[in-house]
Design an enzyme around this catalytic site. Structure first.
Site, PDB file in Angstrom:
ATOM      1  N   LYS A  54       0.848  -1.405   0.109  1.00  0.00           N
ATOM      2  CA  LYS A  54       0.010   0.020   0.014  1.00  0.00           C
ATOM      3  C   LYS A  54       0.788   1.323  -0.039  1.00  0.00           C
ATOM      4  CE  LYS A  54      -3.842  -2.369   2.089  1.00  0.00           C
ATOM      5  NZ  LYS A  54      -4.389  -2.992   3.364  1.00  0.00           N
ATOM      6  N   GLN A  98      -4.683  -1.434   9.561  1.00  0.00           N
ATOM      7  CA  GLN A  98      -4.379  -2.769   8.915  1.00  0.00           C
ATOM      8  C   GLN A  98      -5.041  -3.855  10.042  1.00  0.00           C
ATOM      9  OE1 GLN A  98      -3.302  -3.572   5.819  1.00  0.00           O
ATOM     10  NE2 GLN A  98      -4.162  -5.473   6.001  1.00  0.00           N
ATOM     11  N   ASP A 121     -10.835   2.871   4.107  1.00  0.00           N
ATOM     12  CA  ASP A 121     -11.432   1.468   3.899  1.00  0.00           C
ATOM     13  C   ASP A 121     -12.564   1.328   3.705  1.00  0.00           C
ATOM     14  OD1 ASP A 121      -9.424  -0.470   3.764  1.00  0.00           O
ATOM     15  OD2 ASP A 121      -8.838  -0.566   5.727  1.00  0.00           O
TER      16      ASP A 121
END
Ligand code: NAP
Length: 295
Positions: A54, A98, A121
């Site tokens: 990422k 994460q 997200d």
């Protein structure tokens, strides 16, 4: 008949080129550099590689990225304080924590603490609710990636029988929801299957579009699909290790046999995977624009 291969690698590359141009324009015209922070707690190797990918992608697109790595025994309180810090940081437009988090940390509590305007997200209940209502919001990256793959491959979803296998909050449910929205890329008739589904084959065999996100290697075989189906295989299963020490991956669909019956199919790897990170970058750029009042 052998299926057209829907390449996530190629599609993601095209979207990243578009984003690169957009990021350069934001810098030139508005002195605005989108910023993303990734927060990793612990040393899970898969999570480490996702976060590294990422950050690398962000860097390549000209997005400012910060990576914070915390010890596995970091307290929930400290993590909440860090999220709060980035909620207030005007150089950061996207916050990604994460998952999975260590067991002593309440995942929901952390995700709910992220400012919904920085929730790239798309996991915050505000964004989930807006998605459900068909309002403008951050869409979750993997489901959004599946839709982009279909749209950019010219697959008609309107009126199609879509069968989704898997009902997780991060893939199955949002994919199903997005595909039934009353707008372009939606308008499908959607069936959602899971472990309590009585007759899976009955459903998968009548799918025009089959999206599989179960996490079971090669579970969908050729005799479970109809001729001409379009298959989006979200599954990523580690089924072994190559001689060079690289993980050998398989999807949830038995690629070699199903591709002989399908009209189009995504491979694993190189299908949905590259799209997920790309959609995260798209959300980060969108967040920067919104927070700067540009849209
Ligand atoms: P998950 O949370 O474990 O959910 C799996 C879902 O599949 C559950 O709803 C489960 O049903 C259902 N399921 C499992 N086995 C089944 C079976 N034999 N028959 C019917 N339904 C079954 O998994 P997830 O997070 O959604 O991820 C699914 C897969 O996608 C995994 O392989 C994951 O690695 C992959 N993934 C890939 C990406 C990417 O970027 N490419 C991103 C996210 C996930 P129940 O609800 O009844 O238990």
């Amino acid at each position: 008949m052998s299926a057209k291969i829907i390449s996530g690698t190629e599609t993601a590359k095209a979207i990243r080129e578009e984003l690169k141009t957009e990021v350069a324009q934001l810098k030139e015209q508005h002195d605005l550099v989108p910023g993303l922070v990734t927060i990793l707690v612990g040393e899970d190797p898969a999570s480490q590689s996702y976060v590294a990918a990422k950050n690398k992608t962000a860097h390549n697109l000209g997005i400012h990225s910060e990576q914070v790595t915390l010890d596995a025994d970091t307290s929930e309180e400290d993590l909440l304080a860090l999220v709060d810090k980035y909620n207030k940081d005007t150089n950061i437009h996207g916050i990604l924590v994460q998952l999975p988090l260590p067991k002593h940390i309440n995942e929901a509590k952390i995700l709910y603490a992220i400012d919904p305007n920085k929730d790239v997200d798309g996991f915050h209940p505000v964004n989930v609710g807006k998605m459900m209502l068909g309002e403008q919001c951050f869409l979750p990256c993997t489901p959004h990636g599946c839709l982009e793959l279909l749209q950019r491959s010219g697959v008609e979803t309107s009126g199609a029988e879509v069968v989704v296998v898997g009902r997780s909050n991060i893939v199955g449910k949002p994919v199903a929801n997005l595909m039934l929205q009353k707008r372009e890329g939606g308008n499908a008739t959607v069936t959602l299957c899971h472990t309590r589904t009585r007759d899976m084959d009955f459903h998968t065999k009548r799918a025009d579009i089959l999206v599989v996100a179960a996490g079971v290697a090669n579970m969908i075989k050729a005799d479970q699909v109809k001729e001409g189906v379009v298959v989006i295989d979200v599954g990523v299963n580690r089924i072994g290790v190559s001689e060079s020490g690289k993980a050998i991956l398989a999807g949830d669909v038995e690629f070699e046999s199903v591709k002989e019956k399908a009209a189009a199919i995504t491979p694993v790897p190189g299908g949905v995977g590259p799209m997920t990170i790309t959609m995260l970058m798209k959300n980060t750029v969108q967040a920067a624009r919104q927070l700067a009042g540009l849209e």
